[in-house]
Write an enzyme that holds these catalytic residues in place. Structure first.
Site, PDB file in Angstrom:
ATOM      1  N   SER A   3      44.210  35.155  32.941  1.00 42.35           N
ATOM      2  CA  SER A   3      42.816  35.543  32.729  1.00 42.35           C
ATOM      3  C   SER A   3      42.517  35.491  31.233  1.00 42.35           C
ATOM      4  O   SER A   3      43.130  36.209  30.440  1.00 42.35           O
ATOM      5  CB  SER A   3      42.580  36.954  33.265  1.00 42.35           C
ATOM      6  OG  SER A   3      41.278  37.375  32.935  1.00 42.35           O
ATOM      7  N   HIS A  28      41.407  31.902  34.936  1.00 42.05           N
ATOM      8  CA  HIS A  28      40.395  32.861  35.397  1.00 42.05           C
ATOM      9  C   HIS A  28      39.509  33.206  34.204  1.00 42.05           C
ATOM     10  O   HIS A  28      40.002  33.560  33.133  1.00 42.05           O
ATOM     11  CB  HIS A  28      41.112  34.102  35.929  1.00 42.05           C
ATOM     12  CG  HIS A  28      40.210  35.140  36.512  1.00 42.05           C
ATOM     13  ND1 HIS A  28      39.724  35.072  37.801  1.00 42.05           N
ATOM     14  CD2 HIS A  28      39.716  36.290  35.984  1.00 42.05           C
ATOM     15  CE1 HIS A  28      38.971  36.136  38.041  1.00 42.05           C
ATOM     16  NE2 HIS A  28      38.948  36.898  36.950  1.00 42.05           N
ATOM     17  N   ASP A  30      36.275  35.548  33.020  1.00 42.74           N
ATOM     18  CA  ASP A  30      35.443  36.709  33.365  1.00 42.74           C
ATOM     19  C   ASP A  30      34.115  36.665  32.627  1.00 42.74           C
ATOM     20  O   ASP A  30      34.090  36.645  31.396  1.00 42.74           O
ATOM     21  CB  ASP A  30      36.182  37.995  32.971  1.00 42.74           C
ATOM     22  CG  ASP A  30      37.353  38.279  33.890  1.00 42.74           C
ATOM     23  OD1 ASP A  30      37.138  38.319  35.108  1.00 42.74           O
ATOM     24  OD2 ASP A  30      38.470  38.453  33.377  1.00 42.74           O
ATOM     25  N   MET A  32      30.721  38.769  31.976  1.00 49.13           N
ATOM     26  CA  MET A  32      30.164  40.125  32.096  1.00 49.13           C
ATOM     27  C   MET A  32      28.822  40.180  31.388  1.00 49.13           C
ATOM     28  O   MET A  32      28.674  39.650  30.284  1.00 49.13           O
ATOM     29  CB  MET A  32      31.113  41.134  31.456  1.00 49.13           C
ATOM     30  CG  MET A  32      32.516  41.082  32.012  1.00 49.13           C
ATOM     31  SD  MET A  32      33.564  42.283  31.180  1.00 49.13           S
ATOM     32  CE  MET A  32      35.163  41.861  31.888  1.00 49.13           C
ATOM     33  N   HIS A  61      34.611  34.300  37.437  1.00 49.13           N
ATOM     34  CA  HIS A  61      34.301  35.589  38.065  1.00 49.13           C
ATOM     35  C   HIS A  61      33.042  36.163  37.419  1.00 49.13           C
ATOM     36  O   HIS A  61      33.078  36.591  36.268  1.00 49.13           O
ATOM     37  CB  HIS A  61      35.533  36.496  37.846  1.00 49.13           C
ATOM     38  CG  HIS A  61      35.402  37.891  38.343  1.00 49.13           C
ATOM     39  ND1 HIS A  61      36.346  38.862  38.067  1.00 49.13           N
ATOM     40  CD2 HIS A  61      34.459  38.504  39.107  1.00 49.13           C
ATOM     41  CE1 HIS A  61      35.997  39.997  38.635  1.00 49.13           C
ATOM     42  NE2 HIS A  61      34.848  39.820  39.257  1.00 49.13           N
ATOM     43  N   MET A  63      30.594  38.883  36.847  1.00 48.76           N
ATOM     44  CA  MET A  63      30.279  40.319  36.950  1.00 48.76           C
ATOM     45  C   MET A  63      28.879  40.486  36.388  1.00 48.76           C
ATOM     46  O   MET A  63      28.676  40.875  35.239  1.00 48.76           O
ATOM     47  CB  MET A  63      31.323  41.131  36.166  1.00 48.76           C
ATOM     48  CG  MET A  63      32.645  41.222  36.908  1.00 48.76           C
ATOM     49  SD  MET A  63      34.019  41.696  35.857  1.00 48.76           S
ATOM     50  CE  MET A  63      34.542  40.089  35.307  1.00 48.76           C
ATOM     51  N   MET A 132      39.301  43.430  43.819  1.00 49.45           N
ATOM     52  CA  MET A 132      39.459  44.055  42.501  1.00 49.45           C
ATOM     53  C   MET A 132      40.398  45.250  42.642  1.00 49.45           C
ATOM     54  O   MET A 132      40.123  46.174  43.399  1.00 49.45           O
ATOM     55  CB  MET A 132      38.104  44.554  41.974  1.00 49.45           C
ATOM     56  CG  MET A 132      37.081  43.494  41.613  1.00 49.45           C
ATOM     57  SD  MET A 132      37.452  42.453  40.184  1.00 49.45           S
ATOM     58  CE  MET A 132      38.039  43.546  38.939  1.00 49.45           C
ATOM     59  N   ASP A 170      42.862  40.886  41.459  1.00 41.94           N
ATOM     60  CA  ASP A 170      42.482  40.876  40.039  1.00 41.94           C
ATOM     61  C   ASP A 170      42.514  42.298  39.488  1.00 41.94           C
ATOM     62  O   ASP A 170      41.762  43.152  39.942  1.00 41.94           O
ATOM     63  CB  ASP A 170      41.054  40.293  39.927  1.00 41.94           C
ATOM     64  CG  ASP A 170      40.595  40.096  38.491  1.00 41.94           C
ATOM     65  OD1 ASP A 170      41.415  40.216  37.568  1.00 41.94           O
ATOM     66  OD2 ASP A 170      39.394  39.802  38.317  1.00 41.94           O
TER      67      ASP A 170
HETATM   68  C1  DX5 Z   1      38.450  42.908  34.824  1.00 38.72           C
HETATM   69  C2  DX5 Z   1      38.610  41.437  34.983  1.00 38.72           C
HETATM   70  C3  DX5 Z   1      39.996  40.940  35.054  1.00 38.72           C
HETATM   71  C4  DX5 Z   1      40.853  41.187  33.851  1.00 38.72           C
HETATM   72  C5  DX5 Z   1      42.216  41.531  34.349  1.00 38.72           C
HETATM   73  O1  DX5 Z   1      37.101  43.239  34.951  1.00 38.72           O
HETATM   74  O2  DX5 Z   1      37.942  41.002  36.156  1.00 38.72           O
HETATM   75  O3  DX5 Z   1      40.029  39.549  35.376  1.00 38.72           O
HETATM   76  O4  DX5 Z   1      40.957  40.102  32.972  1.00 38.72           O
HETATM   77  O5  DX5 Z   1      42.965  41.949  33.281  1.00 38.72           O
HETATM   78  P1  DX5 Z   1      44.394  42.606  33.425  1.00 38.72           P
HETATM   79  O6  DX5 Z   1      45.289  41.608  34.036  1.00 38.72           O
HETATM   80  O7  DX5 Z   1      44.725  42.949  32.017  1.00 38.72           O
HETATM   81  O8  DX5 Z   1      44.232  43.834  34.298  1.00 38.72           O
HETATM   82 ZN    ZN Z   2      38.213  38.882  36.773  1.00 40.12          ZN
END
Ligand code: DX5
Ligand code: ZN
Length: 227
Positions: A3, A28, A30, A32, A61, A63, A132, A170
């Site tokens: 990620s 991956h 993210d 946000m 992903h 969010m 999640m 995740d």
């Molecule tokens: C959290 C993200 C994850 C994050 C996971 O909101 O969706 O993808 O990068 O990170 P780790 O592996 O550090 O928990």
């Molecule tokens: Zn994620």
């Protein structure tokens, strides 16, 4: 799959290359929006950069409160799998169908406080269900083992209804927690902190893959085994 959130933001292209050369099956990414979750991260230009840099699958992903307004931009930027939250403020079924029509793999994901049943009605439209195992918004949180019955029921639903989606996990995934998720049906593992923080990512990825593949191979018929 590594990620990117846990990478050094001063050299993201190098991090993308490194993650794939170390054996990651996908990246991956993210996204946000500081509204759906209390944090801001990356946007379509980072996806575009990753697309230019590696040919591996980009697992994006979203969010976001209104992912539906940005599907086209992320797919044009190079997203292969586009995951939206069931808690988003849009018609999720329509958005998933639009993702497929635009040529990407639709995925659904859900926050820890949302029950598996909330996504059952849309599972026929997805290629990926991401569970999640932390509250979305930040990397480096502790894996919530209490999410495992939910993961198992999402895995079982696919088996019972002959749906061929991946079950991804995740949040807080490392060498100790990946096998726990695998035992409950996960076949794709998102890991930020544990992979980017490992002394050698290649060793960490192959150990994670081995650990996950060893668990219940007789009961779980994985179509894809991705780290
Ligand atoms: C959290 C993200 C994850 C994050 C996971 O909101 O969706 O993808 O990068 O990170 P780790 O592996 O550090 O928990
Ligand atoms: Zn994620």
């Amino acid at each position: 799959m590594p990620s990117l959130l846990a990478a050094d933001f001063g050299s993201l292209a190098e991090a993308c290359r490194h993650a794939i050369e170390a054996g990651g099956d996908a990246l991956h990414i993210d996204i946000m929006d500081a509204h759906f979750v209390p944090n801001l991260s990356m946007g379509p230009d980072v996806v575009k950069m990753a697309r230019r840099t590696v040919s591996a699958e980009l697992h994006v992903h979203l969010m976001m409160t209104r992912p539906d307004l940005y599907l086209k931009r992320f797919i044009e930027a190079g997203a292969d799998t586009l995951l939206i939250h069931i808690e988003s403020d849009c018609d999720v079924r329509v958005a998933l169908q639009e993702i497929r029509a635009l040529g990407a793999r639709p995925g659904i994901t859900l926050k820890p406080d949302t029950a598996a049943e909330a996504v059952f009605p849309v599972l026929e439209f997805v290629d990926d269900v991401l569970v999640m195992s932390v509250h979305p918004g930040y990397g480096g949180q502790r894996f919530m083992e209490t999410m495992m019955p939910k993961m198992r029921s999402l895995y079982d639903y696919g088996q019972t209804h002959h749906l061929n989606y991946d079950v991804s996990v995740d949040g807080g995934i490392d060498l100790a927690t990946a096998p726990i998720a695998a035992a409950n049906g996960a076949n794709l593992f998102v890991a930020g902190t544990s992979l980017f923080g490992a002394p050698d990512m290649k060793t960490a990825i192959s150990a994670m893959r081995d650990g996950a593949c060893r668990v219940h191979p007789e009961t779980i018929d994985f179509t894809r085994k991705g780290v």
